[in-house]
Motif scaffolding. Structure first.
Motif, PDB file in Angstrom:
ATOM      1  N   GLU A  31      77.007  32.028  41.832  1.00  0.00           N
ATOM      2  CA  GLU A  31      78.047  33.057  41.811  1.00  0.00           C
ATOM      3  C   GLU A  31      79.235  32.678  40.934  1.00  0.00           C
ATOM      4  O   GLU A  31      80.197  33.430  40.811  1.00  0.00           O
ATOM      5  CB  GLU A  31      78.526  33.331  43.250  1.00  0.00           C
ATOM      6  N   GLY A  32      79.182  31.485  40.342  1.00  0.00           N
ATOM      7  CA  GLY A  32      80.272  31.068  39.460  1.00  0.00           C
ATOM      8  C   GLY A  32      81.506  30.593  40.210  1.00  0.00           C
ATOM      9  O   GLY A  32      82.620  30.691  39.707  1.00  0.00           O
ATOM     10  N   ASN A  33      81.325  30.077  41.432  1.00  0.00           N
ATOM     11  CA  ASN A  33      82.469  29.635  42.231  1.00  0.00           C
ATOM     12  C   ASN A  33      82.507  28.131  42.460  1.00  0.00           C
ATOM     13  O   ASN A  33      83.107  27.666  43.419  1.00  0.00           O
ATOM     14  CB  ASN A  33      82.454  30.326  43.602  1.00  0.00           C
ATOM     15  N   GLN A  34      81.846  27.376  41.594  1.00  0.00           N
ATOM     16  CA  GLN A  34      81.865  25.926  41.767  1.00  0.00           C
ATOM     17  C   GLN A  34      82.739  25.373  40.644  1.00  0.00           C
ATOM     18  O   GLN A  34      82.406  25.532  39.476  1.00  0.00           O
ATOM     19  CB  GLN A  34      80.421  25.395  41.677  1.00  0.00           C
ATOM     20  N   PRO A  35      83.884  24.740  40.988  1.00  0.00           N
ATOM     21  CA  PRO A  35      84.845  24.359  39.944  1.00  0.00           C
ATOM     22  C   PRO A  35      84.310  23.356  38.925  1.00  0.00           C
ATOM     23  O   PRO A  35      84.845  23.278  37.820  1.00  0.00           O
ATOM     24  CB  PRO A  35      86.018  23.766  40.732  1.00  0.00           C
ATOM     25  N   ASP A  36      83.278  22.609  39.258  1.00  0.00           N
ATOM     26  CA  ASP A  36      82.752  21.643  38.293  1.00  0.00           C
ATOM     27  C   ASP A  36      81.728  22.259  37.344  1.00  0.00           C
ATOM     28  O   ASP A  36      81.252  21.600  36.426  1.00  0.00           O
ATOM     29  CB  ASP A  36      82.114  20.450  39.022  1.00  0.00           C
ATOM     30  N   VAL A  37      81.371  23.503  37.607  1.00  0.00           N
ATOM     31  CA  VAL A  37      80.455  24.204  36.703  1.00  0.00           C
ATOM     32  C   VAL A  37      81.244  25.320  36.029  1.00  0.00           C
ATOM     33  O   VAL A  37      81.637  26.292  36.662  1.00  0.00           O
ATOM     34  CB  VAL A  37      79.249  24.789  37.475  1.00  0.00           C
ATOM     35  N   VAL A  38      81.517  25.129  34.743  1.00  0.00           N
ATOM     36  CA  VAL A  38      82.405  26.062  34.040  1.00  0.00           C
ATOM     37  C   VAL A  38      81.597  26.918  33.074  1.00  0.00           C
ATOM     38  O   VAL A  38      80.725  26.412  32.359  1.00  0.00           O
ATOM     39  CB  VAL A  38      83.517  25.299  33.285  1.00  0.00           C
ATOM     40  N   PHE A  39      81.894  28.193  33.104  1.00  0.00           N
ATOM     41  CA  PHE A  39      81.160  29.147  32.278  1.00  0.00           C
ATOM     42  C   PHE A  39      82.118  29.767  31.272  1.00  0.00           C
ATOM     43  O   PHE A  39      83.169  30.279  31.640  1.00  0.00           O
ATOM     44  CB  PHE A  39      80.568  30.218  33.194  1.00  0.00           C
ATOM     45  N   ILE A  40      81.738  29.695  30.003  1.00  0.00           N
ATOM     46  CA  ILE A  40      82.605  30.254  28.961  1.00  0.00           C
ATOM     47  C   ILE A  40      81.850  31.328  28.191  1.00  0.00           C
ATOM     48  O   ILE A  40      80.704  31.123  27.784  1.00  0.00           O
ATOM     49  CB  ILE A  40      83.065  29.141  27.994  1.00  0.00           C
TER      50      ILE A  40
ATOM     51  N   ILE B 177      78.644  25.768  30.537  1.00  0.00           N
ATOM     52  CA  ILE B 177      77.713  26.669  29.865  1.00  0.00           C
ATOM     53  C   ILE B 177      78.539  27.521  28.906  1.00  0.00           C
ATOM     54  O   ILE B 177      79.571  28.068  29.298  1.00  0.00           O
ATOM     55  CB  ILE B 177      77.011  27.589  30.891  1.00  0.00           C
ATOM     56  N   ILE B 178      78.099  27.601  27.664  1.00  0.00           N
ATOM     57  CA  ILE B 178      78.783  28.481  26.709  1.00  0.00           C
ATOM     58  C   ILE B 178      77.837  29.606  26.327  1.00  0.00           C
ATOM     59  O   ILE B 178      76.793  29.373  25.713  1.00  0.00           O
ATOM     60  CB  ILE B 178      79.243  27.715  25.452  1.00  0.00           C
ATOM     61  N   GLN B 179      78.196  30.800  26.745  1.00  0.00           N
ATOM     62  CA  GLN B 179      77.370  31.969  26.450  1.00  0.00           C
ATOM     63  C   GLN B 179      77.677  32.475  25.045  1.00  0.00           C
ATOM     64  O   GLN B 179      78.821  32.425  24.602  1.00  0.00           O
ATOM     65  CB  GLN B 179      77.706  33.054  27.485  1.00  0.00           C
TER      66      GLN B 179
END
Ligand SMILES: [Zn+2]
Length: 330
Positions: free
Chosen positions: A73-82, A114-116
């Motif tokens: 869900e994109g709510n883990q602060p150590d996993v960053v999505f750009i 992750i860089i989209q």
């Protein structure tokens, strides 16, 4: 409908990465390249879950626990999505990423980003990222997602392991489209028409799509049954549903799909993509030989060539109708 998972979209690659996670052989940076919809983001998140899930089994995350869910869900602060802000990924976004990762006391030592649409990085952003990849601090894994790997800077490509994700199979496509709330019958046809999720979505939005499928089937049934209304119906029922070249292409694609389906139905009793019409075609095909079906399919496959030299789409489809009638009924 549950969301489709990376393991369903890219089963070979999830196995591959489970092994790497299990053996702690994950590389520092990856590029996942491939068309839209093949599961690049899903795979990246799956790997992230594999690194943080406390219930990991043979390198595979459980996908059920709080930790897995937070990541998905994109709510883990150590996993960053750009992702691009506007048209590009800007240097400030990469700087923000670096700052986030330099903060101590976030939940663990391990970071994942992750860089989209990575090809949309500005040169400044790409150079900033390069520095980051060269001097990693702690355990950092980077995954760059792209549909256009040739637009990435060669220096970025050379710092990463490049993986090309294979296109989806028909049934994976259908499952993916169903997960997007496209009705099963429609998803089945779309999944066999194209291997691009994006194109399938566009086609699904065409208000005339279902009507066109239905009318193509009825038109072809009339041909098989020697009902001469098939000729009139080209103008009365098929052409009015088309607006522009794209739709003409779609009509041809549907006719080609139906012709191939009918061959498969004849040879191996495989149900046709237009499931509602399957029984009718089973009956309508009975009087015909393999030779007649093959000749009809060749006529249909030749239509595209004729379109290239003939300006009138209507002429081409009407001529095809007559030739098919002649082929089936002498
Ligand atoms: Zn888990």
């Amino acid at each position: 409908m549950e969301q489709i998972t990376a393991a369903e979209l890219q089963p070979k690659l999830t196995k591959h990465f489970a092994k790497l996670i299990n053996e702690e052989h994950l590389a520092h940076a990856y590029i996942f390249a491939g068309p839209q919809g093949v599961g690049k983001k899903e795979l990246a998140l799956w790997i992230a879950a594999g690194l943080y899930c406390p219930h990991i089994k043979n390198g595979e995350p459980c996908l059920k626990c709080t930790e897995c869910k937070r990541i998905m869900e994109g709510n883990q602060p150590d996993v960053v999505f750009i992702a691009p802000e506007g048209l590009s990924i800007k240097v400030e976004q990469i700087r923000f990423l670096k700052e986030e990762f330099s903060k101590s006391g976030v939940e663990s030592n391990r970071k994942f980003f992750i860089i989209q649409d990575a090809e949309k990085m500005t040169t400044g952003a790409a150079n900033s990222l390069l520095k980051f990849l060269e001097e990693p601090s702690g355990q950092v894994t980077a995954v760059l997602l792209t549909t256009a790997v040739n637009q990435l800077l060669p220096t970025v490509i050379s710092r990463c392991q490049l993986l090309e994700l294979p296109a989806l199979t028909n049934s994976q496509m259908t499952a993916r489209l169903e997960a997007m709330k496209i009705p099963k019958e429609k998803a089945l046809v779309l999944g066999r028409l194209t291997d691009s999720v994006q194109l399938a979505q566009e086609l699904a939005q065409n208000a005339n799509f279902e009507e066109l499928c239905k009318n193509v089937c009825q038109w072809y049934l009339q041909i098989l049954q020697g009902d001469w209304r098939c000729f009139v119906d080209v103008q009365a029922k098929l052409l009015p549903l088309l607006s522009g070249k794209k739709d003409e292409q779609l009509l041809l694609d549907l006719i080609v799909l139906l012709a191939k389906d009918l061959l498969l139905l004849h040879y191996s009793q495989k149900k046709i993509s237009f499931t509602a019409f399957n029984e009718k075609f089973v009956k309508a095909l009975q009087p015909f030989s393999t030779q007649e079906l093959v000749t009809a399919t060749e006529l249909i496959l030749g239509t595209r060539k004729r379109l290239a030299v003939n300006v009138s789409f209507q002429n081409v489809i009407e001529a095809l109708t007559l030739e098919l009638c002649r082929c089936y009924h002498g």
